[in-house]
Design a protein around this motif. Structure first.
Motif, short mmCIF file in Angstrom:
data_model
loop_
_atom_site.label_atom_id
_atom_site.label_comp_id
_atom_site.label_asym_id
_atom_site.label_seq_id
_atom_site.Cartn_x
_atom_site.Cartn_y
_atom_site.Cartn_z
N SER A 27 0.62 -1.41 0.25
CA SER A 27 0.17 0.15 -0.13
C SER A 27 0.46 1.27 -0.01
CB SER A 27 -0.64 0.06 1.18
OG SER A 27 -0.42 0.00 2.62
N ALA A 28 2.03 1.09 0.62
CA ALA A 28 2.80 1.77 0.52
C ALA A 28 3.55 2.51 -0.89
CB ALA A 28 4.25 1.91 1.78
N GLU A 29 3.50 1.60 -1.52
CA GLU A 29 4.16 1.84 -2.83
C GLU A 29 3.55 2.05 -3.95
OE1 GLU A 29 7.36 -1.15 -3.80
OE2 GLU A 29 5.54 -2.33 -3.70
N ILE A 30 2.55 1.92 -3.37
CA ILE A 30 0.80 2.34 -4.23
C ILE A 30 0.76 4.11 -3.64
CG2 ILE A 30 -1.64 2.63 -4.32
CD1 ILE A 30 -1.57 -0.68 -4.31
N GLU A 31 0.75 4.73 -2.17
CA GLU A 31 0.78 5.81 -2.31
C GLU A 31 1.88 6.53 -2.44
OE1 GLU A 31 -1.72 7.20 -1.01
OE2 GLU A 31 -2.78 5.43 -0.70
N SER A 32 3.55 5.86 -2.73
CA SER A 32 3.96 6.59 -3.67
C SER A 32 4.65 6.79 -5.32
CB SER A 32 5.50 5.52 -2.26
OG SER A 32 5.82 4.66 -3.73
N LEU A 33 3.40 6.11 -5.72
CA LEU A 33 3.36 6.24 -7.23
C LEU A 33 3.54 7.46 -7.09
CD1 LEU A 33 1.97 3.15 -8.19
CD2 LEU A 33 4.16 3.75 -8.25
N ILE A 34 2.41 9.01 -7.08
CA ILE A 34 1.96 10.33 -7.47
C ILE A 34 3.42 11.06 -7.58
CG2 ILE A 34 1.04 10.88 -5.34
CD1 ILE A 34 0.43 11.79 -9.01
N MET A 35 4.07 10.78 -6.36
CA MET A 35 5.46 11.34 -5.88
C MET A 35 6.39 10.88 -6.71
SD MET A 35 5.72 10.23 -1.83
CE MET A 35 4.30 9.77 -0.64
N GLY A 36 6.39 9.89 -7.40
CA GLY A 36 7.50 9.58 -8.35
C GLY A 36 7.09 9.76 -9.62
N VAL A 37 5.77 10.38 -9.81
CA VAL A 37 4.98 11.53 -11.04
C VAL A 37 5.95 12.68 -11.33
CG1 VAL A 37 3.13 12.21 -12.26
CG2 VAL A 37 3.31 10.10 -11.47
N LEU A 38 5.44 13.41 -10.38
CA LEU A 38 5.88 14.76 -9.95
C LEU A 38 7.18 14.45 -10.27
CD1 LEU A 38 3.39 15.38 -7.56
CD2 LEU A 38 3.35 16.25 -10.28
N LEU A 39 8.64 13.47 -9.45
CA LEU A 39 9.60 13.50 -9.05
C LEU A 39 10.10 13.58 -10.30
CD1 LEU A 39 12.81 14.23 -7.04
CD2 LEU A 39 12.10 11.35 -7.07
N PHE A 40 10.51 12.92 -11.52
CA PHE A 40 10.77 12.45 -12.27
C PHE A 40 11.94 13.88 -13.29
CE2 PHE A 40 11.81 8.64 -10.72
CZ PHE A 40 12.70 8.22 -11.25
N PRO A 41 10.35 14.33 -13.77
CA PRO A 41 10.29 15.92 -14.80
C PRO A 41 11.24 16.52 -13.91
CG PRO A 41 8.34 15.34 -14.22
CD PRO A 41 8.27 14.47 -14.11
N TYR A 42 11.41 16.20 -12.40
CA TYR A 42 11.29 17.45 -11.75
C TYR A 42 13.31 17.00 -11.20
CZ TYR A 42 13.30 19.56 -7.50
OH TYR A 42 14.53 20.66 -6.58
N MET A 43 13.49 15.86 -11.28
CA MET A 43 15.11 15.72 -11.49
C MET A 43 15.38 15.51 -12.70
SD MET A 43 16.84 12.25 -9.19
CE MET A 43 14.94 11.24 -9.71
N GLN A 44 14.98 15.50 -14.00
CA GLN A 44 15.26 15.41 -15.18
C GLN A 44 15.82 16.98 -15.34
OE1 GLN A 44 16.26 12.25 -16.45
NE2 GLN A 44 17.90 13.53 -17.86
#
Length: 371
Positions: free
Chosen positions: A295-312
């Protein structure tokens, strides 16, 4: 006689080191990767496979033996679970049995079987392709879920460590090696404003809330090969496969799938979100990976969505400030153009964050309810 415009390297001599079948009649550059140089080798004998020859960028992948050991172990694990060899890459060893060749100039080379009747896309064209991409990367994670992560070495240490990326960014600002800092004040401010929030995913991992898994770590859509019917066939470019968090793979894939424009689009008005493609990818992803996720991984997916254009954006802008020392560029200020495009993509994602997360939770709930 080999027809080729390749003049920098003695390609014929390099090919001779590998255990190929048949003989090569044509060599030409292949693909659109930023890091390695890839060449397509056409076999003169149609009974034998064609090949892909790659020069590994050892300035980025500094431990080529470890990299190739990682790749072979991942391929072996995947092949033990897959019936069709076309679903996984095949390394062509040297005549000596080694997995790579080091030439006289210190360049490292490897070879794969070319998978015929496949294609990849830099930009998606429809929801079916997005759905197949989600299935491909979801299945990739699921097939590797039982592999011992300690068997793999970090091919690029701290590759998705946003704290490290931001430290490098600030160091580049301090040094301002080629005097470009003054050009990018707006971009700097945008990045600095979001620093602490973008560290949340990494902090959850550090606290053990998110399990460390084997992930691809470079899930651009063009790293999925589709067959002639646009069905996902094989995940490629395994150089960065190493321990990571599932949200990294999900977020990086969405970064390229949801964007209505190219990664380096100059006209920022063209950068919008294709929500239908996002929904299709998420559906395919949960079909294959849903049962393995916490469940924690599912909750984290939106964080990854926002993180990656930022990190790139951080990475592109850092490279621009440093004088374009990491990424290949096609023209002056290419890295700056890339950074601006990624920041615009992030802005659009922030505007739609609640809607995107609602789709994630809806797909997760649907597939988990069927267990």
């Amino acid at each position: 006689m080999i027809q080729s415009s390749i003049e920098v390297f003695n390609i014929e001599k390099i090919i001779f080191e590998f255990s190929i079948q048949g003989s090569i009649s044509l060599i030409k550059p292949y693909g659109s990767g930023h890091i390695n140089d890839t060449y397509f080798l056409k076999n003169q004998n149609s009974d034998y496979p064609d090949y892909l020859l790659q020069r590994i960028n050892h300035h980025i992948f500094k431990d080529v033996p470890a990299l190739m050991q990682n790749v072979q172990r991942v391929i072996d694990h995947l092949r033990s679970k897959l019936i069709n060899d076309k679903e996984v890459m095949t390394i062509v060893p040297l005549k000596s049995g080694m997995l790579y060749h080091e030439d006289e100039q210190g360049n490292f080379w490897r070879m794969y079987h070319y998978l015929p009747n496949t294609k990849s896309y830099d930009l998606l064209e429809n929801e079916h392709q997005a759905y197949e991409g989600g299935k491909a990367f979801g299945r990739f994670q699921a097939l590797l879920a039982d592999m011992d992560a300690s068997l793999l070495q970090e091919t690029i240490p701290n590759f998705h460590n946003i704290e490290m990326r931001l430290e490098c960014f600030h160091q580049s600002l301090t040094e301002d090696a080629v005097g470009r800092k003054s050009e990018v004040g707006n971009e700097i401010a945008y990045i600095v404003e979001r620093e602490e929030g973008m560290k949340k995913l990494l902090n959850l991992g550090k606290r053990g809330v998110l399990p460390l898994r084997i992930t691809h770590n470079d899930t651009k859509f063009n790293n999925v090969l589709l067959d002639s019917n646009d069905k996902a066939q094989c995940v490629i470019d395994l150089d960065t496969v190493m321990p990571g968090y599932v949200a990294y793979d999900f977020g990086d894939a969405i970064r390229t799938i949801i964007n209505t424009a190219s990664e380096d689009e100059k006209d920022l008005n063209k950068i919008q979100l294709n929500i239908k493609l996002f929904e299709a990818y998420t559906k395919g992803y949960f079909e294959e990976a849903g049962t393995m996720l916490t469940s924690a991984e599912i909750e984290s997916l939106i964080m990854g969505v926002l993180l990656f254009p930022y990190m790139q954006a951080v990475r592109f802008l850092t490279d621009y400030i440093d004088g374009d020392t990491y990424y290949k560029i096609a023209f002056e200020k290419h890295n700056l153009q890339r950074a601006r495009a990624q920041l615009q993509l992030l802005l659009k994602m922030e505007e739609q964050e609640d809607a995107l997360n609602e789709i994630i939770q809806e797909k997760a709930g649907y597939y988990l309810s069927k267990l």
